[in-house]
Design an enzyme around this catalytic site. Structure first.
Site, PDB file in Angstrom:
ATOM      1  N   GLU A 179      -7.150   8.772   5.618  1.00 14.54           N
ATOM      2  CA  GLU A 179      -7.424   9.528   6.843  1.00 14.54           C
ATOM      3  C   GLU A 179      -7.786  10.983   6.582  1.00 14.54           C
ATOM      4  OE1 GLU A 179      -4.443   9.028   9.827  1.00 14.54           O
ATOM      5  OE2 GLU A 179      -4.544   6.848   9.772  1.00 14.54           O
TER       6      GLU A 179
ATOM      7  N   TYR B 229      -5.103   2.824  15.595  1.00 18.42           N
ATOM      8  CA  TYR B 229      -3.913   2.909  16.448  1.00 18.42           C
ATOM      9  C   TYR B 229      -4.256   2.870  17.931  1.00 18.42           C
ATOM     10  CZ  TYR B 229      -1.164   3.805  12.327  1.00 18.42           C
ATOM     11  OH  TYR B 229      -0.546   3.654  11.112  1.00 18.42           O
TER      12      TYR B 229
ATOM     13  N   ARG C 228       0.868  -1.180   0.000  1.00 20.18           N
ATOM     14  CA  ARG C 228       0.000   0.000   0.000  1.00 20.18           C
ATOM     15  C   ARG C 228       0.903   1.228   0.000  1.00 20.18           C
ATOM     16  NH1 ARG C 228      -2.227   3.186   4.467  1.00 20.18           N
ATOM     17  NH2 ARG C 228      -4.051   4.305   3.691  1.00 20.18           N
TER      18      ARG C 228
ATOM     19  N   HIS D 144      -2.410  10.979   0.307  1.00 22.22           N
ATOM     20  CA  HIS D 144      -1.975  10.777   1.680  1.00 22.22           C
ATOM     21  C   HIS D 144      -1.325  12.092   2.131  1.00 22.22           C
ATOM     22  CE1 HIS D 144      -0.825   7.429   4.697  1.00 22.22           C
ATOM     23  NE2 HIS D 144      -0.512   8.578   5.280  1.00 22.22           N
TER      24      HIS D 144
ATOM     25  N   GLU E  22      -4.010   0.214   8.087  1.00 19.03           N
ATOM     26  CA  GLU E  22      -2.861   0.617   8.905  1.00 19.03           C
ATOM     27  C   GLU E  22      -3.089   0.178  10.335  1.00 19.03           C
ATOM     28  OE1 GLU E  22      -1.619   4.753   8.947  1.00 19.03           O
ATOM     29  OE2 GLU E  22      -1.837   4.878   6.777  1.00 19.03           O
TER      30      GLU E  22
ATOM     31  N   ASN F 214      -7.968   2.354   9.559  1.00 19.69           N
ATOM     32  CA  ASN F 214      -6.693   2.490  10.263  1.00 19.69           C
ATOM     33  C   ASN F 214      -6.992   2.601  11.744  1.00 19.69           C
ATOM     34  OD1 ASN F 214      -5.621   2.666   7.717  1.00 19.69           O
ATOM     35  ND2 ASN F 214      -4.872   4.774   7.915  1.00 19.69           N
TER      36      ASN F 214
HETATM   37  C1  FCB Z   1      -1.473   7.576  10.438  1.00 17.16           C
HETATM   38  C2  FCB Z   1      -0.981   7.986   9.080  1.00 17.16           C
HETATM   39  C3  FCB Z   1       0.339   7.400   8.688  1.00 17.16           C
HETATM   40  C4  FCB Z   1       1.274   7.260   9.856  1.00 17.16           C
HETATM   41  C5  FCB Z   1       0.594   6.638  11.044  1.00 17.16           C
HETATM   42  C6  FCB Z   1       1.478   6.448  12.240  1.00 17.16           C
HETATM   43  O1  FCB Z   1      -2.289   8.560  10.959  1.00 17.16           O
HETATM   44  O2  FCB Z   1      -1.906   7.622   8.084  1.00 17.16           O
HETATM   45  O3  FCB Z   1       0.853   8.170   7.650  1.00 17.16           O
HETATM   46  O4  FCB Z   1       1.876   8.448  10.140  1.00 17.16           O
HETATM   47  O5  FCB Z   1      -0.504   7.397  11.409  1.00 17.16           O
END
Ligand code: FCB
Length: 488
Positions: A172, A308, A84, A127, A387, A306
């Protein structure tokens, strides 16, 4: 036993599950002004005093632009079936103007290289690297940028559409809109309140325009968008202020995108949380024109998610002083605001969960819950986790054979715990089709510069050597077996 997960269920993935690794143009390419590329908003922003840690820029980054064949070979050696990556708009249409054959040629070579190695190209069109000239003309607050984006998307599709089938319009858009125009933590660094919602609408509209155009040219192509989503919970469920804060986060992070994309309308709660707010005398609703929502709500072939961390806001526990981006604040010298319009009184106190090097809380069960709740609340297309990953303070060492190594055990545990969460969502019936690790290689981590390492491959930025970490070997094993190792 994984210290981050107590899930010990057998963990096979479905047969066609797609394993990949991700990067983004500005974060890895370098070659910032070669072959006709002109400035993006990140070239400009990274030069503002105090905007990026240590004054780092993406000028060189991982030099992927020049080392791309070796990076593709590395990706293949690790056994990933898909890459990707994103296209730099100012490389292929410098200054947002005419197509640049030299810039397009790089992506042409990249796609050929991937296909020659039997790696599926998974293209992201945006991006975050908007041409600076378009920002100067109003950026994502100007409806004309939507048309510029649609033209740009077709330029790329014309060049690569004979070989690329998977297209992500935006990565995002929350960050582009709300960190870019409300909070000021990201390029273009503006702090203009409800402007974030207006930018979000234009980003969504640009997505819809591109989908309609590409769909009419190539109906067999797979079109989607990637959202960063969170599970928002009140820090203190008994505190009405915290409960309202969690709803505000859910509205202005998740639902501002999910509802128009998947239900064809903005939720009333969004209006409630932005009541009375205007940008240059206009509400965000005044920027929504008849027909916009039909375009935005057109069917998708996939949704990229994505993930985190989850988020537990509070309006009361302000004394802890922890902001959205963690206590290791990346932008000490620039004035920033809450990325949530009307959210300047919100903080995100620690909940006692483990944290990554960025001070982001590690909450794997949040990914499971997020996927299940998405599936429950929306009529979802197939989902790809596009992600997931973590920054830790990696140490470059030497193994028993004398070879350089990085034993990133915390990152291995992070991936393992989150993959167990994906597996749990699959077991609950969510149609998850693939998983991309962030990131293939340590890179320019936006406002944190090179200080934060997210790679599964270590990058020695001084020499550009690549050293696969233990996490790369772990993911390679998982991808090869299509199952997680037994635990317990
Ligand atoms: C996301 C982004 C990616 C990277 C990660 C840690 O928000 O899409 O580019 O920076 O965080």
């Amino acid at each position: 036993m994984n210290p981050l997960s107590d899930d010990t269920r057998p963990a096979e993935f479905p047969p066609a599950f797609l394993w990949g690794a991700a990067t983004a143009s500005y974060q890895v390419e370098g070659a910032a002004f070669e072959d006709g590329r002109t400035a993006s908003i990140w070239d400009t922003f990274s030069r503002l005093p105090g905007a990026v840690r240590n004054g780092d820029t993406g000028d060189v980054a991982c030099d992927h632009y020049h080392r791309m064949p070796a990076d593709v070979a590395l990706l293949r050696d690790l056994g990933f079936a898909s890459y990707r990556f994103s296209i730099a708009w100012p490389r292929v249409r410098p200054d947002g103007g005419a197509p640049n054959p030299a810039g397009l040629a790089f992506y042409d070579r990249l796609v050929d290289e991937l296909l020659a190695h039997d790696v599926l190209p998974w293209v992201t069109l945006y991006h975050w690297d908007l041409p600076q000239t378009l920002e100067d003309a109003g950026g994502w607050l100007d409806r004309d940028t939507v048309e510029r984006y649609a033209d740009y998307a077709l330029t790329v599709h014309d060049a690569l559409g004979d070989r690329v089938r998977h297209w992500t319009t935006f990565n995002e858009p929350w960050c582009s809109a709300f960190l870019g125009y409300t909070g000021g933590q990201h390029a273009p660094g503006r702090t203009e309140g409800v402007a974030g919602v207006i930018a979000a609408h234009h980003l969504l509209l640009a997505h819809g325009r591109a989908v309609a155009e590409i769909r009419s040219r190539a109906p067999e192509h797979q079109l989607g968008i990637t959202l960063n989503l969170t599970v928002a919970e009140p820090y203190d469920a008994a505190d009405p202020g915290d409960v309202a804060a969690a709803t505000r986060v859910d509205q202005l992070w998740n639902r501002v995108f999910l509802d128009p994309l998947l239900r064809g309308k903005y939720d009333d709660g969004l209006a409630a949380h932005t009541e009375g707010m205007t940008w240059r005398g206009r509400t965000w609703q005044e920027f929504v024109v008849d027909g916009d929502l039909e375009l935005i709500g057109a069917p998708l072939d996939f949704l990229g998610v994505n993930y985190y961390h989850g988020d537990a806001p509070s309006t009361r526990a302000a004394s802890t002083g922890r902001d959205l981006l963690g206590s290791r604040v990346a932008h000490p010298e620039r004035p920033t605001r809450s990325p949530f319009p009307g959210g300047d009184d919100m903080v995100f106190p620690r909940r006692g969960l483990p944290v990554t090097g960025l001070d982001w809380e590690v909450q794997p069960e949040g990914l499971h819950r997020l996927l299940v709740e998405l599936d429950r609340d929306y009529d979802l297309p197939p989902v790809y986790v596009t992600e997931n990953g973590a920054a830790y303070d990696d140490v470059l060492g030497v193994d028993e054979t004398g070879a350089e190594c990085v034993e990133d055990v915390e990152r291995v545990a992070f991936f393992d715990a989150h993959l167990r969460a994906v597996r749990a969502a699959l077991a609950d019936g969510v149609d998850v089709r693939g998983y991309f690790a962030w990131s293939l290689i340590d890179n320019f981590e936006w406002a944190y510069g090179y200080e934060q390492r997210f790679g599964i491959v270590y990058c020695d930025f001084a020499t550009q050597r690549r050293i696969p970490k233990a996490s790369a070997r772990y993911l390679a094993r998982v991808a090869a077996a299509n199952r997680l190792p037994d635990v317990g």
